[in-house]
Write an enzyme that holds these catalytic residues in place. Structure first.
Site, PDB file in Angstrom:
ATOM      1  N   SER A 298       2.643   3.379  -1.821  1.00  7.46           N
ATOM      2  CA  SER A 298       2.281   2.758  -0.628  1.00  7.46           C
ATOM      3  C   SER A 298       2.769   1.595  -0.255  1.00  7.46           C
ATOM      4  CB  SER A 298       0.859   3.311  -0.123  1.00  7.46           C
ATOM      5  OG  SER A 298       0.772   4.322   0.186  1.00  7.46           O
TER       6      SER A 298
ATOM      7  N   TYR B  80      -6.631   1.017   2.079  1.00  2.00           N
ATOM      8  CA  TYR B  80      -7.289   2.226   2.272  1.00  2.00           C
ATOM      9  C   TYR B  80      -8.454   2.067   2.903  1.00  2.00           C
ATOM     10  CZ  TYR B  80      -3.479   3.159  -1.446  1.00  2.00           C
ATOM     11  OH  TYR B  80      -2.290   3.459  -2.049  1.00  2.00           O
TER      12      TYR B  80
HETATM   13  N1  GLU Z   1       3.156   8.967  -2.040  1.00  2.00           N
HETATM   14  C1  GLU Z   1       1.604   8.833  -2.124  1.00  2.00           C
HETATM   15  C2  GLU Z   1       0.882   9.875  -1.187  1.00  2.00           C
HETATM   16  O1  GLU Z   1       1.555  10.288   0.011  1.00  2.00           O
HETATM   17  C3  GLU Z   1       1.251   7.561  -1.450  1.00  2.00           C
HETATM   18  C4  GLU Z   1      -0.041   7.252  -1.504  1.00  2.00           C
HETATM   19  C5  GLU Z   1      -0.445   5.679  -1.563  1.00  2.00           C
HETATM   20  O2  GLU Z   1       0.206   5.058  -2.571  1.00  2.00           O
HETATM   21  O3  GLU Z   1      -1.299   5.264  -1.051  1.00  2.00           O
HETATM   22  O4  GLU Z   1      -0.013  10.551  -1.374  1.00  2.00           O
END
Ligand code: GLU
Length: 305
Positions: free
Chosen positions: A63, A241
């Protein structure tokens, strides 16, 4: 300030924390990365880059790539058009929440949740003739490393198992918030998430954001002052997040994390600091990485607050 001594001490003290997190096993290729890895890189504006541990080892930025595609989408369509399709508020929900997207009628709460990043990928596909080349060229330039590539083992692995992202993309499409085919958007999204970079590359890249949008590699102004301010603010409020409150409280820096275990953080006008350690906490942020950054801001006495 003697940053090298500070990060060397952090590297010694962090060892017991490395085994405490868990790798992102929902992407099978990431499940194979050893928990014991830890790298950290620091660079002040106009100073040389300092590093410790596995800072020169390539890892999956996941991300963290959303910060890069946000910059590119802003450059391509401008803020006003972007904000018709994605919001600016922290979601308070997991980054891949379906409930949130339905509640928000298909307008993702911010560009850093997965649904928001899928909309960014859609914008890049619509507004450039080669979105893959655009992303790759951009990260190579902003980091100063022309060896950077996307790891097909990771993107294929995520594409085969990314049912939740497929659900988000289909829901966005049903709300007319994707212009391209769902499969094309998902392909580009997993490509950007699978970019492999080192702490030293990520640190160098985010120095541009610390430097109010002026590239520390080329000297070119790649974002206006106002755009840099807005992206940095989004990283503070939405970059880590649904652990963003905990991260701001403990670390006190804007940053962007990824489930590969990387966290890019910075102090505007001053420095960039990147950590990588694959064990994650319950919010999906690197457990040891967050601890290391908390020690870094505590021991240097520097944060944005
Ligand atoms: N490729 C990951 C997903 O879509 C990225 C998530 C992340 O790093 O927050 O779940």
């Amino acid at each position: 300030m003697d940053y090298q001594t500070i990060i060397e001490k952090i590297y010694r003290d962090i060892q017991p924390f490395l085994s405490q997190g868990s790798v992102a096993d929902y992407i099978p290729a990431l499940d194979r990365v050893p928990l014991q890895k830890f790298g950290m890189a620091v660079q002040e504006l106009d100073h040389r880059l300092l590093s410790v541990g596995d800072a020169e080892e390539y890892f999956s930025i996941q991300s963290i790539s959303k910060a890069f595609t946000l910059i590119l989408a802003l450059q391509l369509i401008g803020e006003r058009n972007l904000l018709k399709r994605v919001g600016l508020e922290p979601s308070g929900n997991p980054f891949n929440s379906l409930v949130q997207l339905e509640h928000d009628n298909g307008i993702p709460s911010n560009p850093f949740v997965n649904a928001g990043a899928l909309v960014l990928a859609d914008i890049l596909l619509s507004h450039s003739t080669d979105a893959y080349g655009l992303i790759l060229d951009f990260v190579r330039k902003i980091s100063g490393n022309d060896q950077i590539r996307s790891d097909p083992a990771v993107s294929v692995s995520e594409r085969e198992t990314g049912f939740r992202n497929a659900a988000l993309a289909n829901f966005l499409k049903s709300c007319a918030n994707l212009d391209n085919e769902v499969d094309a958007v998902l392909d580009l999204y997993v490509f950007q998430c699978a970019l492999s970079m080192r702490c030293v590359d990520v640190c160098q890249s985010f120095l541009t954001l610390a430097n109010h949008g002026q590239s520390s590699v080329s000297g070119r102004q790649i974002l206006s002052l106002s755009q840099a301010k807005r992206i940095n603010a989004l990283m503070l409020t939405c970059g880590t997040y649904d652990g963003v409150g905990d991260f701001a409280y403990r670390v006190g820096l804007p940053g962007k994390s990824g489930v590969g275990g990387g966290i890019a953080a910075f102090i505007p006008g001053r420095l960039s600091v990147t950590v990588w350690s694959p064990g994650l906490n319950k919010n999906g942020n690197s457990l040891a990485g967050t601890q290391a950054l908390e020690w870094f801001t505590t021991q240097t006495g520097m944060s944005i607050f």
